[in-house]
Design an enzyme around this catalytic site. Structure first.
Site, PDB file in Angstrom:
ATOM      1  N   ASP A  23      19.350  13.121  -6.880  1.00 37.55           N
ATOM      2  CA  ASP A  23      18.147  12.692  -7.605  1.00 37.55           C
ATOM      3  C   ASP A  23      17.674  11.350  -7.049  1.00 37.55           C
ATOM      4  OD1 ASP A  23      16.192  12.043  -9.424  1.00 37.55           O
ATOM      5  OD2 ASP A  23      17.614  11.462 -11.010  1.00 37.55           O
ATOM      6  N   ASN A  63      14.812   9.649  -7.983  1.00 42.72           N
ATOM      7  CA  ASN A  63      13.950   8.806  -8.822  1.00 42.72           C
ATOM      8  C   ASN A  63      14.453   8.611 -10.251  1.00 42.72           C
ATOM      9  OD1 ASN A  63      13.520  11.350  -9.736  1.00 42.72           O
ATOM     10  ND2 ASN A  63      11.279  11.258  -9.689  1.00 42.72           N
ATOM     11  N   ASP A  97      15.203  10.586 -12.751  1.00 42.86           N
ATOM     12  CA  ASP A  97      14.835  11.410 -13.919  1.00 42.86           C
ATOM     13  C   ASP A  97      15.930  12.418 -14.262  1.00 42.86           C
ATOM     14  OD1 ASP A  97      14.574  13.232 -11.896  1.00 42.86           O
ATOM     15  OD2 ASP A  97      12.526  13.853 -12.401  1.00 42.86           O
ATOM     16  N   ASP A 117      15.944  16.351  -6.299  1.00 41.75           N
ATOM     17  CA  ASP A 117      14.582  16.551  -5.810  1.00 41.75           C
ATOM     18  C   ASP A 117      14.532  16.527  -4.284  1.00 41.75           C
ATOM     19  OD1 ASP A 117      14.660  13.696  -5.214  1.00 41.75           O
ATOM     20  OD2 ASP A 117      14.367  13.408  -7.382  1.00 41.75           O
ATOM     21  N   ASP A 127      15.791  37.095  -2.590  1.00 42.86           N
ATOM     22  CA  ASP A 127      16.393  37.270  -3.911  1.00 42.86           C
ATOM     23  C   ASP A 127      16.375  38.740  -4.339  1.00 42.86           C
ATOM     24  OD1 ASP A 127      17.355  35.689  -6.265  1.00 42.86           O
ATOM     25  OD2 ASP A 127      15.694  36.707  -7.253  1.00 42.86           O
ATOM     26  N   HIS A 130      25.280  29.663  -5.872  1.00 40.85           N
ATOM     27  CA  HIS A 130      24.873  29.066  -7.149  1.00 40.85           C
ATOM     28  C   HIS A 130      25.061  30.007  -8.338  1.00 40.85           C
ATOM     29  CE1 HIS A 130      21.632  31.585  -5.874  1.00 40.85           C
ATOM     30  NE2 HIS A 130      21.028  31.451  -7.039  1.00 40.85           N
ATOM     31  N   ASP A 131      25.440  31.257  -8.079  1.00 39.89           N
ATOM     32  CA  ASP A 131      25.646  32.226  -9.163  1.00 39.89           C
ATOM     33  C   ASP A 131      27.121  32.517  -9.412  1.00 39.89           C
ATOM     34  OD1 ASP A 131      22.874  32.657  -9.431  1.00 39.89           O
ATOM     35  OD2 ASP A 131      22.889  34.231  -7.911  1.00 39.89           O
ATOM     36  N   ASP A 144      13.942  30.407  -0.096  1.00 34.22           N
ATOM     37  CA  ASP A 144      14.292  31.493  -0.994  1.00 34.22           C
ATOM     38  C   ASP A 144      13.016  32.271  -1.322  1.00 34.22           C
ATOM     39  OD1 ASP A 144      15.842  32.956  -2.969  1.00 34.22           O
ATOM     40  OD2 ASP A 144      17.124  31.181  -3.082  1.00 34.22           O
ATOM     41  N   GLU A 166      19.678  39.305  -0.531  1.00 35.52           N
ATOM     42  CA  GLU A 166      20.688  39.319  -1.583  1.00 35.52           C
ATOM     43  C   GLU A 166      20.708  40.741  -2.141  1.00 35.52           C
ATOM     44  OE1 GLU A 166      21.931  37.391  -5.879  1.00 35.52           O
ATOM     45  OE2 GLU A 166      19.878  37.935  -5.421  1.00 35.52           O
TER      46      GLU A 166
HETATM   47  C1  GLC Z   1      19.443  36.166  -7.986  1.00 36.67           C
HETATM   48  C2  GLC Z   1      19.603  34.669  -8.005  1.00 36.67           C
HETATM   49  C3  GLC Z   1      19.909  34.236  -9.404  1.00 36.67           C
HETATM   50  C4  GLC Z   1      18.741  34.624 -10.282  1.00 36.67           C
HETATM   51  C5  GLC Z   1      18.424  36.114 -10.153  1.00 36.67           C
HETATM   52  C6  GLC Z   1      17.071  36.412 -10.701  1.00 36.67           C
HETATM   53  O1  GLC Z   1      20.619  36.820  -8.323  1.00 36.67           O
HETATM   54  O2  GLC Z   1      20.564  34.273  -7.076  1.00 36.67           O
HETATM   55  O3  GLC Z   1      20.159  32.861  -9.483  1.00 36.67           O
HETATM   56  O4  GLC Z   1      19.027  34.329 -11.598  1.00 36.67           O
HETATM   57  O5  GLC Z   1      18.398  36.543  -8.812  1.00 36.67           O
HETATM   58  O6  GLC Z   1      16.074  35.873  -9.869  1.00 36.67           O
HETATM   59 CA    CA Z   2      14.409  13.485  -9.590  1.00 36.76          CA
END
Ligand code: GLC
Ligand code: CA
Length: 564
Positions: free
Chosen positions: A21, A23, A25, A29, A199, A332-333, A98, A256
Site C-alpha cells: 500500500d 498511500n 489507505d 495499489d 478466469d 489467491h484461491d 487477468d 484457469e
Molecule cells: C476464479 C478466481 C477466483 C474468483 C472466481 C470467480 O476462480 O481465481 O478468485 O472468485 O474465479 O471469478
Molecule cells: Ca492504497
C-alpha cells in the site's frame, strides 16, 4: 519440442490488494507494486500475472468487473498502470493481465441495461430464464453458496450466476458478447501487455436447456460441474478467440480450468491445434478434499504423497510432447503451500525450500504466488469478523443457518479459506508488517515479526535466496525446462524422486516430503560415473555415495548425473 520464452519463464502472481500500500489507505495499489519492482527483479522472475485491477465494486475482490477498460479507484489510474507496465518492461519483466469474462459485475453497464426490460438490446448479453413453479429455473448451486439463479423483480425473470449474485454470467452463445470480449482483449494487447490469465475460462459454454443436475445431497441446490464446465461449445469459442485475437500475438495465455482432464488440457494447449499456452489444472488441489462432501472446497482429508505423485506424474507424462503444463502449489484461491504440503512450524524453512525445488524442477511453467518466496504461512483468525473472503463468509453463514458450530467451522476455515493467501505480504517487522501505514483491509498474519522480506533479504540461507538460486539454475539449464520427466521410487511413501533428461543431460531430483529421516536408494538401472550436486537445502558432503543415503526431514537435493 518447440522452444519458446513462455516455457522458459517463471511467473510471479500479484494479488494487488495485499501486495503493498503506497498511500496509507490500507489497500495495496499499483504505485505500491511500482515501488517494489526491484525486489521482483532481484528474485529473478520473468513474468508478472496481475490479478484483476479493473473497475469493480469488489464483491469478489475485482473478479466482478464493472469496466474492463479502466482501473479501480483504490488501485490507481490508467496512468499508474502504464507506469507499472513500463517499469516492468524496463526490467525485462513481462506482464499478463487477468481476463475475467465468464461473468461481469452486476454494475457493469451491459447488465444495468440488460435488467431494464426483456426487449433491451443488452438483454441477451446475459442468461435469463423464467422461473419454474415459482422457483429457480433449475437446481444448480452457485460456487459461493445458494442458488446459481437470482430473481430480478423488474422483469420477473431469473439470471444465472455461477459465482455471487453480483457476478452475472455472460451469454457466450451471443456472438455480440464474444465480439466485445475480443475487442477488450485487443485494447489491452495494443497497450503492450504480454498475455492473459483467463478466469474460469472453461465455464463459458453451458449445457443447453440447463437441465437439473442429479440430486446427491439433502441441499436444495446441487453443485455439479458437468453442466457448465468444458461445455459443448467451449473449444469452438476458444478457436474463434485464437483466430480473432491470440494468433496475432506472441503471448503467454493460461486458462484457469477447474475439473480439467489431461486429455482436455491437450485440446487446449497442443502447439498446433490448441488455443492456449497452458492451463491451470486442479487435481493436486483436490487431494486433501473429500469428494463426497456437500461442499468439497470446505472439506478436509489427509493427503498422501502417493496421491500427489500419481497426480503430478499423470500430468507430466500425459502432456509430454502433446501440450504444456503450468506448475503451481498455491494461488489467491488456495491455502499457503508450506502449511498445506510442508510443515509451517519446526521445518518451515526446510519444507518451503523443498517445495520450491519441487515446483521449479517439474516440466512446465512455474508460478510463484506472492509471499511463497519467503515461506509465508496460513493464518488462523479467532473470529469470523476478521475474515473478508465472500466464499468463506457465505459458506460460514449457510452452515450457521444449518445449525453448525462456529468453532468447528473456523477450524476448517483455518485450513482451507482463500484468506490464507490474502493476508498482506509481510515486508518487515514494523506494525502491519510494513504493508501499510494505515489500517489494512484484512489483518496481517501475526507471524510477520519473524517471517518477512527484510529478514529474508538479510539471511543468505533464507527461502528467498533459495528460490533465487533455483530460478537461475532453471534459466541456465534447458534440461530443467525441456527435460523429460521420469518418476523413480514410485511406491515410496515419503520420498518423491524423479529424473529429468534432455539429450545427454540427466538430472536427479530427490525430495523428502516428510518430517522423518528416511533412506534413499537409487534404483539399480540408473547408472552414472559421477554425481554433481547442483542444489540442496541442507549441508551435503560431496563425497557421499548417492547410491544409498539418509535424507533429513524435508531434505531436497538436485544432482547432475554425468556419464554412462
Ligand atoms: C476464479 C478466481 C477466483 C474468483 C472466481 C470467480 O476462480 O481465481 O478468485 O472468485 O474465479 O471469478
Ligand atoms: Ca492504497
Amino acid at each position: 519440442m518447440h522452444r519458446t520464452w513462455w516455457k522458459e519463464s517463471i511467473v510471479y502472481q500479484i494479488y494487488p490488494r495485499s501486495f503493498y500500500d503506497s498511500n496509507g489507505d490500507g489497500i495495496g495499489d499499483l504505485r505500491g507494486i511500482i515501488q517494489k519492482l526491484d525486489y521482483l527483479k532481484d528474485l529473478g522472475i520473468d513474468v508478472v500475472w496481475l490479478c484483476p485491477v479493473y473497475k469493480s465494486p469488489n464483491d469478489d475482490n475485482g473478479y466482478d468487473v464493472s469496466d474492463y477498460r479502466d482501473i479501480m479507484d483504490e488501485f490507481g489510474t490508467l496512468a499508474d498502470w502504464q507506469d507499472l507496465l513500463d517499469g516492468l518492461h524496463e526490467r525485462g519483466i513481462k506482464l499478463i493481465m487477468d481476463l475475467v469474462v465468464n461473468h461481469t459485475s452486476d454494475e457493469h453497464p451491459w447488465f444495468v441495461e440488460a435488467r431494464k426490460s426483456k426487449g433491451n438490446p443488452y438483454r441477451d448479453y446475459y442468461i435469463w430464464r423464467p422461473g419454474r413453479d415459482g422457483k429457480e429455473p433449475n437446481n444448480w448451486a452457485s460456487h459461493f453458496s445458494g442458488s446459481a439463479w437470482q430473481y430480478d423483480e423488474t422483469t420477473g425473470e431469473y439470471y444465472m450466476h455461477l459465482f455471487t449474485k453480483k457476478q452475472p454470467d455472460l451469454n457466450w452463445e451471443n456472438p455480440k458478447v464474444r465480439a466485445e470480449v475480443y475487442d477488450l482483449m485487443r485494447w489491452w494487447l495494443d497497450k503492450g501487455i504480454d498475455g492473459f490469465r483467463m478466469d474460469v475460462i472453461n465455464m463459458i459454454s453451458k449445457v443447453p436447456g440447463f437441465p437439473d443436475v442429479p440430486v446427491r445431497s439433502s441441499d436444495r441446490y446441487q453443485m455439479d460441474n458437468r453442466y457448465f464446465i468444458n461445455g459443448p461449445r467451449l473449444l469452438e469459442f476458444l478457436d474463434e478467440m485464437k483466430r480473432e485475437v491470440l494468433s496475432k500475438h506472441d503471448i503467454l495465455t493460461v486458462g484457469e480450468t477447474p475439473s480439467v482432464t489431461p486429455q482436455i488440457a491437450i485440446d487446449f494447449t497442443n502447439e498446433e491445434t490448441g488455443a492456449l499456452s497452458m492451463v491451470f489444472q486442479f487435481q493436486h488441489m483436490d487431494i486433501d478434499a473429500d469428494p463426497s462432501a456437500e461442499n468439497s472446497r470446505f472439506s478436509i482429508k489427509p493427503w498422501s504423497l502417493l496421491d500427489l505423485k500419481r497426480t503430478m506424474t499423470g500430468w507430466q507424462k500425459d502432456l509430454e510432447n502433446a501440450g504444456w503444463n503450468s506448475i503451481y502449489l498455491m494461488n489467491h484461491d488456495q491455502p499457503r503451500a508450506v502449511s498445506r504440503f510442508g510443515d509451517d512450524r519446526e521445518y518451515r524453512t526446510e519444507s518451503a525450500k523443498m517445495l520450491a525445488t519441487f515446483t521449479l524442477m517439474l516440466q512446465g511453467t512455474p508460478y510463484i504466488y506472492q509471499g511463497e518466496e519467503i515461506g509465508m504461512t496460513n493464518v488462523a483468525f479467532e473470529t469470523i469478523e476478521d475474515y473478508r473472503d465472500v466464499e468463506t463468509l457465505n459458506w460460514y453463514r449457510e452452515q450457521m443457518n444449518h445449525g453448525a458450530d462456529a468453532g468447528d467451522l473456523l477450524k476448517v476455515i483455518h485450513v482451507k479459506s482463500r484468506d490464507n493467501a490474502r493476508t498482506p505480504l509481510q515486508w518487515d517487522d514494523s506494525p502491519n508488517a510494513g504493508f501499510t501505514g494505515g489500517t489494512p483491509w484484512i489483518k496481517v498474519n501475526p507471524n510477520y515479526t519473524s517471517i518477512n522480506v527484510r529478514n529474508a533479504l538479510a539471511d543468505p540461507d533464507s527461502v528467498f535466496y533459495f528460490y533465487k538460486k533455483l530460478l537461475q539454475l532453471r534459466k541456465q539449464n534447458p534440461v530443467a525446462v525441456y527435460g523429460t520427466y521420469d518418476l523413480i521410487l514410485e511406491g515410496h511413501e515419503k520420498i518423491y524422486a524423479f529424473t529429468r533428461t534432455l539429450e545427454g543431460d540427466r538430472w536427479l531430483v530427490i525430495l523428502n516430503f516428510t518430517r522423518d529421516e528416511t533412506v534413499f536408494t537409487l534404483p539399480e538401472n540408473i547408472s552414472y560415473a559421477r554425481a554433481n550436486l547442483l542444489v540442496a537445502n541442507f549441508q551435503v558432503d560431496s563425497a557421499e555415495d548417492i547410491r544409498s543415503f539418509s535424507l533429513r526431514p524435508y531434505e531436497a537435493r538436485v544432482y547432475h548425473l554425468i556419464g554412462s
